[in-house]
Design an enzyme around this catalytic site. Sequence first.
Site, PDB file in Angstrom:
ATOM      1  N   LYS A   1     -30.612  18.204  13.480  1.00 41.25           N
ATOM      2  CA  LYS A   1     -31.587  18.513  14.529  1.00 41.25           C
ATOM      3  C   LYS A   1     -30.949  19.477  15.522  1.00 41.25           C
ATOM      4  O   LYS A   1     -29.851  19.210  16.043  1.00 41.25           O
ATOM      5  CB  LYS A   1     -31.927  17.215  15.265  1.00 41.25           C
ATOM      6  CG  LYS A   1     -33.383  16.828  15.194  1.00 41.25           C
ATOM      7  CD  LYS A   1     -33.561  15.470  15.824  1.00 41.25           C
ATOM      8  CE  LYS A   1     -34.852  15.418  16.574  1.00 41.25           C
ATOM      9  NZ  LYS A   1     -34.946  14.210  17.391  1.00 41.25           N
TER      10      LYS A   1
HETATM   11  C1  E4P Z   1     -38.022  12.825  17.993  1.00 38.29           C
HETATM   12  O1  E4P Z   1     -37.404  13.418  17.152  1.00 38.29           O
HETATM   13  C2  E4P Z   1     -37.843  13.007  19.439  1.00 38.29           C
HETATM   14  O2  E4P Z   1     -36.497  13.040  19.763  1.00 38.29           O
HETATM   15  C3  E4P Z   1     -38.585  11.939  20.165  1.00 38.29           C
HETATM   16  O3  E4P Z   1     -39.842  11.729  19.569  1.00 38.29           O
HETATM   17  C4  E4P Z   1     -38.705  12.215  21.653  1.00 38.29           C
HETATM   18  O4  E4P Z   1     -39.571  11.282  22.226  1.00 38.29           O
HETATM   19  P1  E4P Z   1     -39.663  11.052  23.811  1.00 38.29           P
HETATM   20  O5  E4P Z   1     -40.385  12.221  24.409  1.00 38.29           O
HETATM   21  O6  E4P Z   1     -40.448   9.788  23.945  1.00 38.29           O
HETATM   22  O7  E4P Z   1     -38.266  10.920  24.305  1.00 38.29           O
END
Ligand code: E4P
Length: 217
Positions: A83
């Site tokens: 990522k």
């Molecule tokens: C997923 O890959 C993201 O890191 C995650 O959905 C972020 O979610 P949040 O906005 O609730 O922190």
Amino acid sequence: MKIFIDTANLKEIKKAKALGLVDGVTTNPTLLAREEEDPETLIRKISSEVKGPINVEVTGITYEEILKEAKILTTWGEEIVIKIPVNEEGLRAVKTLSQEGIKTNVTLIFSPSQAILAAKAGATYICPFLGRLDDISFNGLELIRQIREIYQNYNEFQTKIIVASVRHPLHVIEAAKMGAEIVTVPPAILEQMVKHPLTDRGISQFLEDARKIREKR
Ligand code: E4P
């Protein structure tokens, strides 16, 4: 539709897996920071638990740092997806990694233009953040709709959208209505998706009536 689980908590992952609901896992530094174990040990455990993509985020900032870190992270499991936050250094790294056959997920996507560049760089996945846009009074679902429309216009864009930053079951329903391929769902929201007060009331009533039948005999 594939469901990824948006957590680094092994207990929650095992619970969702037991329900047959885990096609992959998304983590980020915030989710990893909530856990006791060090990230490498934890990701290795998650990788041996779940058959599917395990998304792990780099914390390096420069192109060189990202590449170096990505090479290490890929050794933590069989299906590690790297990522990478969307910015110039990140997009350069995505291009190089995708040329080397390493799977990437361009994260923190908040605009269709970022989604176009991620696809051009060869990202395997992107993570548009629905809830965080809603939080600042922008329509997160509209972002997903626009990215889907753009990606559908170009056969050469093979990038898959992971609908991320999901805050409630309606987000999942609306994403599914659009035909989203993958939604990453926090464990608490998976639980909410199962629940309905009329189901609970119905089960209680049926159990009560079944008891009455047994007592008559
Ligand atoms: C997923 O890959 C993201 O890191 C995650 O959905 C972020 O979610 P949040 O906005 O609730 O922190």
